[in-house]
Write a protein that holds these residues in place. Structure first.
Motif, mmCIF file in Angstrom:
data_model
loop_
_atom_site.group_PDB
_atom_site.id
_atom_site.type_symbol
_atom_site.label_atom_id
_atom_site.label_comp_id
_atom_site.label_asym_id
_atom_site.label_seq_id
_atom_site.Cartn_x
_atom_site.Cartn_y
_atom_site.Cartn_z
ATOM 1 N N ARG A 123 73.899 29.144 39.570
ATOM 2 C CA ARG A 123 74.925 28.324 39.311
ATOM 3 C C ARG A 123 74.234 26.889 38.424
ATOM 4 O O ARG A 123 74.748 26.225 37.797
ATOM 5 N N GLN A 124 72.886 27.174 38.729
ATOM 6 C CA GLN A 124 71.891 26.081 37.825
ATOM 7 C C GLN A 124 72.112 25.994 36.574
ATOM 8 O O GLN A 124 71.830 25.199 35.786
ATOM 9 N N PHE A 125 72.351 27.248 35.874
ATOM 10 C CA PHE A 125 72.265 27.576 34.709
ATOM 11 C C PHE A 125 73.724 27.646 33.918
ATOM 12 O O PHE A 125 74.721 27.887 34.775
ATOM 13 N N HIS A 126 73.904 27.113 32.668
ATOM 14 C CA HIS A 126 75.216 27.280 32.172
ATOM 15 C C HIS A 126 75.810 28.412 31.719
ATOM 16 O O HIS A 126 75.381 29.134 30.798
ATOM 17 N N GLN A 127 76.717 29.208 32.501
ATOM 18 C CA GLN A 127 77.320 30.300 32.140
ATOM 19 C C GLN A 127 76.256 31.468 31.916
ATOM 20 O O GLN A 127 76.509 31.992 30.726
ATOM 21 N N ARG A 296 67.517 20.531 46.580
ATOM 22 C CA ARG A 296 68.350 21.146 45.412
ATOM 23 C C ARG A 296 69.930 20.519 45.924
ATOM 24 O O ARG A 296 70.148 21.051 47.087
ATOM 25 N N GLY A 297 70.353 19.523 45.497
ATOM 26 C CA GLY A 297 71.392 18.957 46.377
ATOM 27 C C GLY A 297 72.679 19.798 46.182
ATOM 28 O O GLY A 297 73.532 19.786 47.267
ATOM 29 N N THR A 298 73.043 20.255 44.964
ATOM 30 C CA THR A 298 74.367 21.478 44.943
ATOM 31 C C THR A 298 73.982 22.548 44.065
ATOM 32 O O THR A 298 72.772 22.578 43.613
ATOM 33 N N ALA A 299 74.854 23.578 44.381
ATOM 34 C CA ALA A 299 74.362 24.686 43.551
ATOM 35 C C ALA A 299 74.562 24.546 41.817
ATOM 36 O O ALA A 299 73.766 25.363 41.454
ATOM 37 N N THR A 300 75.117 23.562 41.509
ATOM 38 C CA THR A 300 74.950 23.195 39.938
ATOM 39 C C THR A 300 73.996 22.530 39.658
ATOM 40 O O THR A 300 73.731 22.192 38.391
ATOM 41 N N GLU A 301 72.955 22.265 40.673
ATOM 42 C CA GLU A 301 71.816 21.333 40.190
ATOM 43 C C GLU A 301 70.493 22.156 40.043
ATOM 44 O O GLU A 301 70.716 23.146 40.713
ATOM 45 N N GLY A 302 69.643 21.592 39.199
ATOM 46 C CA GLY A 302 68.300 22.312 39.461
ATOM 47 C C GLY A 302 67.553 22.132 40.736
ATOM 48 O O GLY A 302 67.967 21.145 41.363
#
Length: 358
Positions: A123-127, A296-302
């Protein structure tokens, strides 16, 4: 079987149909291939490998699940990866996920199955484009709903092939150029990693070993290669073309590895590696080891790596290996229970059979 076709498969199909049409117009031959429908990944939501991409967003990286069982070694194309993640799987064995952004090798593999943990990690990467051999049936719907472009041999058989020098299932390889038109570049590595001078302090370290219940990795500093020579289960690790693997930076990241409520077809539990949260880690670079914190705070963060005083930790330029080690097995100097907070549903991760690709 999968419910539909991914954008990567659609792009490959469109390319094949266009080529077939051109041939038929010039030579009178006809070729047809019946599409199997849409799986809900619209072009507006997911960049399609080989096709046009929105210019306002970063291009996707390619992530490949790579077999690390003894019959799968030596691997192909692993030295070209920007980041290699090491995770524990069933029976205490290991599996790799290689992420490619700055360079696409001709082939990568052997390719194996995905795990539920991969969805959180990616999730940390864009698509991102995820190349894998398959997954347990109950995991496939989660993969289909994830914000990534999942491509198996069933989706894009022309991107995969079977090697002849080893037995299945350890002989499936992928051609990255069939999934991405070109390497997206370092900007696509939205991982939170930083590159630059080493932090102060650290401990001179000749080698570091990480053990799983049924696997172990040793990283030995080589000044001549400016990297850490990799040994797997006591044997030097290299690529199929004879190149030794020597990442410039190795991160031993202590995380929570919990038991899921699902098992593979042999009855082995499928571990879930939680990569959202915080804990301790050890960064190896330039022949020294640094005790650091990760968050890593959320899945969308590194993932951010910092010193005890909160300063960001920079890595040596070059390949990075991230070895996920169980926090409960951390040595005294790094002992800390990772306070992970990632929600997760569970699923088994046995391989789904795949056809032999041409």
């Amino acid at each position: 079987m999968r419910a539909g076709r991914s954008p990567a498969a659609a792009a490959l199909l469109a390319s094949a149909l266009a080529a077939a049409l051109a041939v038929s117009l010039t030579s009178g031959c006809t070729t047809s291939r019946e599409p199997s429908g849409d799986d809900g990944r619209s072009a507006s939501q997911k960049p399609s490998p080989g096709g046009d991409r929105p210019t306002a967003v970063a291009a996707p990286v390619l992530a490949v699940k790579i077999d690390n069982a003894p019959p799968a070694r030596p691997q192909t194309g692993l030295d070209a990866a920007d980041v290699v993640y090491v995770e524990q799987v069933e029976g205490g064995l290991s599996r790799l996920m290689a992420v490619y952004a700055t360079r696409l090798p001709k082939a990568v593999g052997p390719v194996r199955s995905a795990r539920e943990s991969d969805l959180e990690l990616l999730r940390q990467f864009h698509q991102p484009v995820l190349a894998f051999s398959g997954a347990q049936g109950r995991l496939l719907p989660l993969i289909d709903r994830a914000p990534l472009d999942a491509v198996t041999p069933s989706d894009a058989s022309g991107a995969y092939f079977r090697g002849v020098d080893r037995a299945a299932p350890h002989n499936l390889f992928v051609r990255p150029s069939r999934l991405l038109p070109s390497a997206p570049g370092a900007a696509a590595l939205t991982t939170g990693f930083r590159y630059g001078p080493a932090p102060s302090g650290g401990t001179t370290t000749a080698s570091r070993t990480v053990r799983y219940p049924a696997a172990r990795f040793t990283f030995t500093w080589s000044a001549s290669r400016a990297g850490w020579l990799v040994s797997t289960d006591g044997t030097a690790t290299g690529t199929s073309d004879g190149q030794p693997l020597a990442p410039a930076t190795v991160i031993v990241q202590y995380v929570k590895v919990r038991a899921s409520r699902f098992h593979d077809f042999l009855g082995n539990n499928t571990p879930y590696t939680e990569t959202v949260g915080s804990g301790k880690a050890q960064v190896l670079r330039d022949g020294r080891a640094y005790e650091v914190n990760w968050k890593r705070g959320t899945a969308t963060e590194g993932t951010d790596f910092t010193t005890a005083d909160g300063a960001p930790v920079a890595f040596a330029r070059g390949q990075v290996w991230v070895v996920f080690a169980n926090a409960s097995a951390a040595p005294a100097s790094s002992a800390s229970s990772a306070s992970n907070a990632s929600p997760a549903s569970n699923a088994s991760s046995a391989d789904r059979p795949v056809p032999h690709a041409p």
